[in-house]
Design a protein around this motif. Structure first.
Motif, PDB file in Angstrom:
ATOM      1  N   THR A 199       2.983 -12.163   7.103  1.00  0.00           N
ATOM      2  CA  THR A 199       3.692 -11.167   7.899  1.00  0.00           C
ATOM      3  C   THR A 199       3.488  -9.808   7.248  1.00  0.00           C
ATOM      4  O   THR A 199       3.096  -9.721   6.079  1.00  0.00           O
ATOM      5  CB  THR A 199       5.190 -11.495   8.011  1.00  0.00           C
ATOM      6  OG1 THR A 199       5.810 -10.592   8.928  1.00  0.00           O
ATOM      7  CG2 THR A 199       5.884 -11.390   6.663  1.00  0.00           C
ATOM      8  N   TYR A 200       3.760  -8.754   7.997  1.00  0.00           N
ATOM      9  CA  TYR A 200       3.616  -7.403   7.445  1.00  0.00           C
ATOM     10  C   TYR A 200       4.695  -6.491   8.006  1.00  0.00           C
ATOM     11  O   TYR A 200       5.215  -6.710   9.112  1.00  0.00           O
ATOM     12  CB  TYR A 200       2.221  -6.837   7.741  1.00  0.00           C
ATOM     13  CG  TYR A 200       1.984  -6.464   9.196  1.00  0.00           C
ATOM     14  CD1 TYR A 200       2.135  -5.153   9.636  1.00  0.00           C
ATOM     15  CD2 TYR A 200       1.611  -7.421  10.133  1.00  0.00           C
ATOM     16  CE1 TYR A 200       1.926  -4.805  10.957  1.00  0.00           C
ATOM     17  CE2 TYR A 200       1.392  -7.098  11.453  1.00  0.00           C
ATOM     18  CZ  TYR A 200       1.555  -5.769  11.857  1.00  0.00           C
ATOM     19  OH  TYR A 200       1.356  -5.438  13.178  1.00  0.00           O
ATOM     20  N   THR A 201       5.046  -5.474   7.248  1.00  0.00           N
ATOM     21  CA  THR A 201       6.020  -4.476   7.661  1.00  0.00           C
ATOM     22  C   THR A 201       5.509  -3.102   7.240  1.00  0.00           C
ATOM     23  O   THR A 201       4.579  -2.987   6.428  1.00  0.00           O
ATOM     24  CB  THR A 201       7.398  -4.718   7.016  1.00  0.00           C
ATOM     25  OG1 THR A 201       7.280  -4.617   5.584  1.00  0.00           O
ATOM     26  CG2 THR A 201       7.960  -6.076   7.387  1.00  0.00           C
ATOM     27  N   ALA A 202       6.145  -2.067   7.768  1.00  0.00           N
ATOM     28  CA  ALA A 202       5.836  -0.691   7.375  1.00  0.00           C
ATOM     29  C   ALA A 202       7.136   0.093   7.330  1.00  0.00           C
ATOM     30  O   ALA A 202       8.058  -0.152   8.126  1.00  0.00           O
ATOM     31  CB  ALA A 202       4.857  -0.055   8.352  1.00  0.00           C
ATOM     32  N   ALA A 203       7.233   1.038   6.389  1.00  0.00           N
ATOM     33  CA  ALA A 203       8.439   1.857   6.282  1.00  0.00           C
ATOM     34  C   ALA A 203       8.647   2.673   7.549  1.00  0.00           C
ATOM     35  O   ALA A 203       9.777   2.900   7.980  1.00  0.00           O
ATOM     36  CB  ALA A 203       8.343   2.770   5.060  1.00  0.00           C
ATOM     37  N   ILE A 207       0.861  -1.186   0.000  1.00  0.00           N
ATOM     38  CA  ILE A 207       0.000   0.000   0.000  1.00  0.00           C
ATOM     39  C   ILE A 207       0.893   1.230   0.000  1.00  0.00           C
ATOM     40  O   ILE A 207       1.694   1.441   0.919  1.00  0.00           O
ATOM     41  CB  ILE A 207      -0.932   0.008   1.221  1.00  0.00           C
ATOM     42  CG1 ILE A 207      -1.834  -1.224   1.195  1.00  0.00           C
ATOM     43  CG2 ILE A 207      -1.761   1.283   1.260  1.00  0.00           C
ATOM     44  CD1 ILE A 207      -2.693  -1.370   2.433  1.00  0.00           C
ATOM     45  N   ASN A 208       0.776   2.045  -1.037  1.00  0.00           N
ATOM     46  CA  ASN A 208       1.590   3.245  -1.207  1.00  0.00           C
ATOM     47  C   ASN A 208       0.883   4.422  -0.540  1.00  0.00           C
ATOM     48  O   ASN A 208      -0.165   4.877  -0.999  1.00  0.00           O
ATOM     49  CB  ASN A 208       1.804   3.521  -2.697  1.00  0.00           C
ATOM     50  CG  ASN A 208       2.835   4.600  -2.945  1.00  0.00           C
ATOM     51  OD1 ASN A 208       2.813   5.637  -2.293  1.00  0.00           O
ATOM     52  ND2 ASN A 208       3.719   4.356  -3.892  1.00  0.00           N
ATOM     53  N   ILE A 263      -9.588   3.067  -2.182  1.00  0.00           N
ATOM     54  CA  ILE A 263      -8.176   3.386  -2.390  1.00  0.00           C
ATOM     55  C   ILE A 263      -7.480   2.257  -3.150  1.00  0.00           C
ATOM     56  O   ILE A 263      -6.296   1.977  -2.920  1.00  0.00           O
ATOM     57  CB  ILE A 263      -7.453   3.672  -1.050  1.00  0.00           C
ATOM     58  CG1 ILE A 263      -7.564   2.468  -0.095  1.00  0.00           C
ATOM     59  CG2 ILE A 263      -8.007   4.925  -0.389  1.00  0.00           C
ATOM     60  CD1 ILE A 263      -6.667   2.581   1.125  1.00  0.00           C
ATOM     61  N   LEU A 264      -8.208   1.634  -4.056  1.00  0.00           N
ATOM     62  CA  LEU A 264      -7.624   0.553  -4.844  1.00  0.00           C
ATOM     63  C   LEU A 264      -6.398   1.030  -5.630  1.00  0.00           C
ATOM     64  O   LEU A 264      -5.445   0.274  -5.819  1.00  0.00           O
ATOM     65  CB  LEU A 264      -8.680  -0.010  -5.791  1.00  0.00           C
ATOM     66  CG  LEU A 264      -8.283  -1.236  -6.632  1.00  0.00           C
ATOM     67  CD1 LEU A 264      -7.949  -2.419  -5.733  1.00  0.00           C
ATOM     68  CD2 LEU A 264      -9.386  -1.611  -7.610  1.00  0.00           C
ATOM     69  N   ASN A 265      -6.408   2.306  -6.055  1.00  0.00           N
ATOM     70  CA  ASN A 265      -5.277   2.845  -6.809  1.00  0.00           C
ATOM     71  C   ASN A 265      -4.016   2.984  -5.965  1.00  0.00           C
ATOM     72  O   ASN A 265      -2.927   3.200  -6.513  1.00  0.00           O
ATOM     73  CB  ASN A 265      -5.640   4.218  -7.405  1.00  0.00           C
ATOM     74  CG  ASN A 265      -6.644   4.097  -8.530  1.00  0.00           C
ATOM     75  OD1 ASN A 265      -6.775   3.042  -9.148  1.00  0.00           O
ATOM     76  ND2 ASN A 265      -7.384   5.166  -8.794  1.00  0.00           N
ATOM     77  N   CYS A 266      -4.154   2.896  -4.635  1.00  0.00           N
ATOM     78  CA  CYS A 266      -2.984   2.993  -3.751  1.00  0.00           C
ATOM     79  C   CYS A 266      -2.248   1.664  -3.629  1.00  0.00           C
ATOM     80  O   CYS A 266      -1.200   1.594  -2.986  1.00  0.00           O
ATOM     81  CB  CYS A 266      -3.410   3.483  -2.371  1.00  0.00           C
ATOM     82  SG  CYS A 266      -4.195   5.103  -2.385  1.00  0.00           S
ATOM     83  N   LEU A 267      -2.814   0.633  -4.230  1.00  0.00           N
ATOM     84  CA  LEU A 267      -2.171  -0.682  -4.224  1.00  0.00           C
ATOM     85  C   LEU A 267      -1.193  -0.764  -5.380  1.00  0.00           C
ATOM     86  O   LEU A 267      -1.437  -0.211  -6.458  1.00  0.00           O
ATOM     87  CB  LEU A 267      -3.238  -1.761  -4.371  1.00  0.00           C
ATOM     88  CG  LEU A 267      -2.968  -3.148  -3.779  1.00  0.00           C
ATOM     89  CD1 LEU A 267      -2.779  -3.069  -2.282  1.00  0.00           C
ATOM     90  CD2 LEU A 267      -4.116  -4.076  -4.116  1.00  0.00           C
ATOM     91  N   ASP A 268      -0.054  -1.419  -5.171  1.00  0.00           N
ATOM     92  CA  ASP A 268       0.917  -1.590  -6.247  1.00  0.00           C
ATOM     93  C   ASP A 268       0.289  -2.287  -7.439  1.00  0.00           C
ATOM     94  O   ASP A 268      -0.583  -3.149  -7.284  1.00  0.00           O
ATOM     95  CB  ASP A 268       2.123  -2.405  -5.756  1.00  0.00           C
ATOM     96  CG  ASP A 268       3.195  -1.515  -5.153  1.00  0.00           C
ATOM     97  OD1 ASP A 268       2.921  -0.308  -4.991  1.00  0.00           O
ATOM     98  OD2 ASP A 268       4.281  -2.017  -4.839  1.00  0.00           O
ATOM     99  N   ARG A 269       0.756  -1.934  -8.622  1.00  0.00           N
ATOM    100  CA  ARG A 269       0.181  -2.471  -9.851  1.00  0.00           C
ATOM    101  C   ARG A 269       0.316  -3.986  -9.933  1.00  0.00           C
ATOM    102  O   ARG A 269      -0.564  -4.677 -10.459  1.00  0.00           O
ATOM    103  CB  ARG A 269       0.860  -1.809 -11.053  1.00  0.00           C
ATOM    104  CG  ARG A 269       0.255  -2.173 -12.389  1.00  0.00           C
ATOM    105  CD  ARG A 269       0.961  -1.433 -13.509  1.00  0.00           C
ATOM    106  NE  ARG A 269       0.919   0.007 -13.309  1.00  0.00           N
ATOM    107  CZ  ARG A 269       1.568   0.871 -14.087  1.00  0.00           C
ATOM    108  NH1 ARG A 269       2.330   0.439 -15.078  1.00  0.00           N
ATOM    109  NH2 ARG A 269       1.472   2.165 -13.846  1.00  0.00           N
ATOM    110  N   ASP A 270       1.420  -4.532  -9.428  1.00  0.00           N
ATOM    111  CA  ASP A 270       1.667  -5.973  -9.517  1.00  0.00           C
ATOM    112  C   ASP A 270       1.340  -6.705  -8.207  1.00  0.00           C
ATOM    113  O   ASP A 270       1.898  -7.762  -7.916  1.00  0.00           O
ATOM    114  CB  ASP A 270       3.122  -6.240  -9.909  1.00  0.00           C
ATOM    115  CG  ASP A 270       4.111  -5.589  -8.935  1.00  0.00           C
ATOM    116  OD1 ASP A 270       3.659  -4.782  -8.082  1.00  0.00           O
ATOM    117  OD2 ASP A 270       5.316  -5.890  -9.015  1.00  0.00           O
TER     118      ASP A 270
END
Length: 304
Positions: free
Chosen positions: A281-285, A219-220, A260-267
């Motif tokens: 698992t999950y991470t965050a910047a 998620i960008n 916010i589907l457009n906030c998801l990476d294209r791939d």
């Protein structure tokens, strides 16, 4: 063994057909077809130079469930027959909840036909229901499996008691702080999940991994900021649904839902649970400790 089938019509009215107590509903269930795994359509290509054929693809068609019902004298046979028109209305949607010895499953469909045999000595009807989605889904208390990574796991139950006069033994909830968890899935076919991320504070660029399949979903938050005015802030809920036919990414902020589907990476990969252990698992910047994370899933069955 099948114990009962509860039919809920499009108006929300329900009737429970108990196989061992037909006098309660007025309907005798003589036979039901279409409750098994069904038959798949296999697409093959024949090659002129080789024996046999080459497998291309396969799919499950819609499910056809057919009830053979007998009318039991309640007030009158005519009352029972007309009652079937209420709970099995032509062209309308209904839900079937099937209870067996070890399974509670539900499926939705549309009534194709309701054909009573009015002039028979033993009056009854054959009712055909077409289910566009051929799978049964778990229902009841065990219908929704929740795996909490970081967040609160509710433990308080009724009835309750504190067995000590000196110590506080009652637990209202437990706090989890884990970045990876195993989702154990025991269904017959793959199914998507609902991922809920709750923000206690600011965070950025969330990445979710399926360690077994090496699938990734990102998620960008820069795109989110340009779309909504802010990145991830306190109180935000991000809900990701990967169920086929209902895929979505939604931001819930101050009670307002935003796509916010457009906030998801294209791939990005749309996670599907397979039978057995599924490790996520999950991470965050930044702000990873400000996130509460959980995965919810139902169980899909090929038959009851």
């Amino acid at each position: 063994m099948i114990k009962s089938i509860t039919v809920t019509n499009y108006l929300g009215d329900s009737i429970k057909l108990e196989l061992s107590r037909p006098e309660k509903s007025g309907f005798i269930i003589k036979k039901i077809e279409g409750l098994g795994p069904g038959k798949a359509n296999l697409n093959m290509t024949e090659v002129s130079t080789n024996d046999g054929s080459i497998y291309n693809s396969s799919r499950l068609p819609s499910r056809n469930i057919v009830f053979s019902l007998g009318y039991l004298w309640k007030n009158s046979i005519e009352d029972v027959r007309q009652l079937s028109y209420k709970y099995f209305p032509i062209k309308k949607k209904l839900k079937l909840l099937i209870e067996t010895d070890n399974r509670l499953a539900e499926i939705e469909g549309y009534v194709e036909s309701n054909e009573p045999d009015i002039f028979s000595k033993d009056e009854g009807a054959d009712i055909s229901i077409i289910c566009p989605n051929p799978f049964f889904y778990s229902a009841g208390e065990e219908g929704n499996n929740v795996t909490v990574f970081s967040g609160y796991d509710p433990l308080f139950q009724f009835p309750f008691s504190n067995e000590s006069l000196k110590e506080c033994l009652l637990e209202v909830g437990a706090i989890h702080n884990s970045k990876d968890e195993c989702v154990v899935y025991d269904g017959d076919a793959e199914i998507g999940v609902n991922i809920t991320i709750h923000a206690l504070g600011e965070a950025s660029d969330i990445t979710i991994y399926n360690l077994g399949t090496r699938e990734v979903m990102r998620i960008n938050t820069e795109r989110m900021k340009s779309l909504t005015g802010y990145g991830i802030i306190a109180g935000d809920d991000i809900v990701i649904c990967t169920v086929k036919g209902n895929k979505s990414v939604t931001l819930v902020r101050n009670g307002i839902k935003t796509n916010i589907l457009n906030c998801l990476d294209r791939d990005a990969d749309w996670f599907q649970l397979s039978k057995g252990d599924n490790i996520f698992t999950y991470t965050a910047a930044s702000g990873g400790t400000n996130l509460q994370f959980k995965i919810e899933n139902r169980v899909v069955y090929e038959g009851v």
